[in-house]
Enzyme design. Structure first.
Site, short mmCIF file in Angstrom:
data_model
loop_
_atom_site.label_atom_id
_atom_site.label_comp_id
_atom_site.label_asym_id
_atom_site.label_seq_id
_atom_site.Cartn_x
_atom_site.Cartn_y
_atom_site.Cartn_z
N THR A 53 0.86 -1.19 0.00
CA THR A 53 0.00 0.00 0.00
C THR A 53 0.89 1.24 0.00
O THR A 53 1.61 1.48 0.96
CB THR A 53 -0.91 -0.01 1.24
OG1 THR A 53 -1.68 -1.21 1.19
CG2 THR A 53 -1.84 1.19 1.26
N CYS B 188 -3.55 -2.24 9.00
CA CYS B 188 -3.96 -1.53 7.78
C CYS B 188 -4.80 -0.29 8.05
O CYS B 188 -4.38 0.82 7.72
CB CYS B 188 -4.71 -2.49 6.87
SG CYS B 188 -3.76 -3.96 6.49
#
Ligand code: UGA
Length: 428
Positions: free
Chosen positions: A121, A258
């Site tokens: 990410t 996350c």
């Protein structure tokens, strides 16, 4: 297709195994020799349902290989996935040190023409940054592509083969389709788009899910004040197809590696581009306040926690994982201990990881029942289904006081209240 996957963490290992299972030949690379040796023996380095079985299967069928030497394998493949960590910096933005390092390594060892795909990410613009590093040497041409991952821990293998969508972002559409072709066997929505758009889809998705959770937690807090039931409210909302029922489970807030990181990173990213993303500030604040409100509730009911024996069931940030990163449960144990409570804990998978993080005086127990013996209150801090399914008659006898604080709203309230438990959920 022959593929290199750099990084054997969560994203990297699941991707390596998944791509091998789809029929590709995959070389998993990691600098950590110990991890590579473990994987070569067919042992999974972390708990994830079905990971071990598919790891062994694909090693045996010689579609999956692991090595600590990128130089050795890099020119055996046409496509290279970057799956290294992007931990948060102090200001919340993503630290791209590992991504840059890998791009430099690829630049050092790889022949021209390869497609380099980022699954980590990463902030918008990272694809361009990678391409700039890769194309530093004259006459060489690499193609940086974004292919964000949407796997959930605990369901990662399932999610790999049954994704809601696959997103590929590339400068040249043909490169995008070439990468998408790797997933030809998977039937789902497939989006080939611009690289920046793909990078943002990942952050926008995680931030939106986190927003849904913070929203329902605000509704839960309101429910407690006006006498409504958040579970029923969520059900009533969720039947509206435009809203949907998922991620409307109220509780002690989101954790994990996350959501907390990505929401902060998106806020930083927006700030960096001169835009104040006001909503995300509230999402973050609501989430960190949620566990504090829960502790306040416990103190209101129990009075001083000093010398009281309290059981915390669940240490992982959610069920089906041994991951304790940014886990609300860990925070709660620490706050209780600070208030003088004697804390007994149990988690089906996360005890080993938690031992490294929690104080020596924490009592780690072999079963939920051992943890509940002599306890003056039970706190459910992770949504493991076994905690909803305890033998409540047995628990009633074991506990010194029959008090349940359900931080995940998983227990059948009528059932336990009937048995004489005092039951305190969130927002009901
Ligand atoms: C999340 C996303 O769901 C994945 O799509 C994404 O790929 C992944 O992050 C990532 O970026 O790598 P994950 O962190 O594994 O996956 O966990 P989730 O299942 O999304 O749960 C996150 C947290 O939210 C947990 O603490 C969970 O307990 C909490 N949660 C979830 C709620 O409090 N309420 C809900 O309704 C749902």
């Amino acid at each position: 297709m022959k593929i290199i996957v750099i990084g054997t963490g969560y994203v990297g290992l699941v991707s390596s195994i998944g791509l091998a299972e789809l029929g590709h030949t995959v070389f998993g690379v990691d600098k950590d020799h110990h991890k590579i040796n473990t994987l070569l023996k067919g042992q999974e380095p972390f708990y994830e349902p079905d990971l071990g079985r598919l790891l062994k299967k694909n090693l045996k069928s010689h579609r999956l290989f692991f090595t600590a030497s990128l130089a050795e394998v890099i020119n055996k493949a046409e496509m290279i996935f970057i799956c290294v960590g992007t931990p948060p910096k102090k200001d919340g933005s993503a630290d791209l040190t590992y991504v840059k390092q890998v791009a430099q390594d690829i630049n050092k060892y790889a022949k021209t023409g390869k497609v380099v795909i980022t699954k980590s990410t990463v902030p918008v613009g990272t694809g361009q940054m990678i391409e700039d590093i890769l194309n530093q040497k004259n006459g060489r041409r690499f193609f940086a592509v974004s292919c964000p991952e949407f796997l959930r821990e605990g369901k990662a293998i399932y999610d790999f083969f049954h994704p809601d969508r696959i997103v590929v972002g590339a400068v040249k559409e043909s490169t995008g389709y070439k990468v998408m072709n790797l997933f030809a066997k998977i039937k789902t929505h497939k989006i080939v788009t611009a690289r920046e758009t793909a990078e943002l889809i990942k952050y926008a998705s995680n931030a939106f899910l986190a927003t849904k959770i913070s929203f329902i937690n605000e509704i839960a807090n309101l429910c407690e004040r006006v006498g409504a039931d958040v579970e029923e409210v969520a059900k009533g909302m969720g039947y509206d197809k435009r809203i949907g029922p998922a991620f409307l489970k109220a509780g002690i807030g989101y954790g994990g590696s996350c959501f907390p990181k990505d929401v902060r990173a998106l806020r930083q990213l927006a700030g960096g581009s001169g835009y104040n993303f006001r909503l995300l500030k509230s999402v973050i604040e609501v989430n960190s306040r949620q566990r504090k409100l829960f502790i306040e509730k416990i103190k209101r009911v129990m009075g001083s926690l000093n010398q009281k024996t309290i059981t915390v069931l669940g240490l992982a940030f959610k069920d089906n994982t041994d991951d304790i990163r940014e886990s609300a449960a860990i925070d709660i144990v620490k706050i209780l201990q600070k208030a003088g409570a004697k804390v007994k804990v149990y988690d089906p998978e996360a005890m080993v990881n938690a031992k490294c993080l929690l104080h020596k005086k924490t009592v780690f127990c072999e079963s939920p029942y051992a943890a509940l013996e002599g306890s003056q209150a039970m706190i459910i801090a992770t949504e493991w289904p076994i905690f909803a399914d305890l033998s409540w008659n047995r628990v009633r006898v074991l506990m010194k006081k029959p008090v349940i604080f359900d931080g995940k709203n998983i227990v059948d309230d009528k059932k336990v209240r009937k048995l004489g438990f005092k039951y305190y959920p969130v927002g009901r």
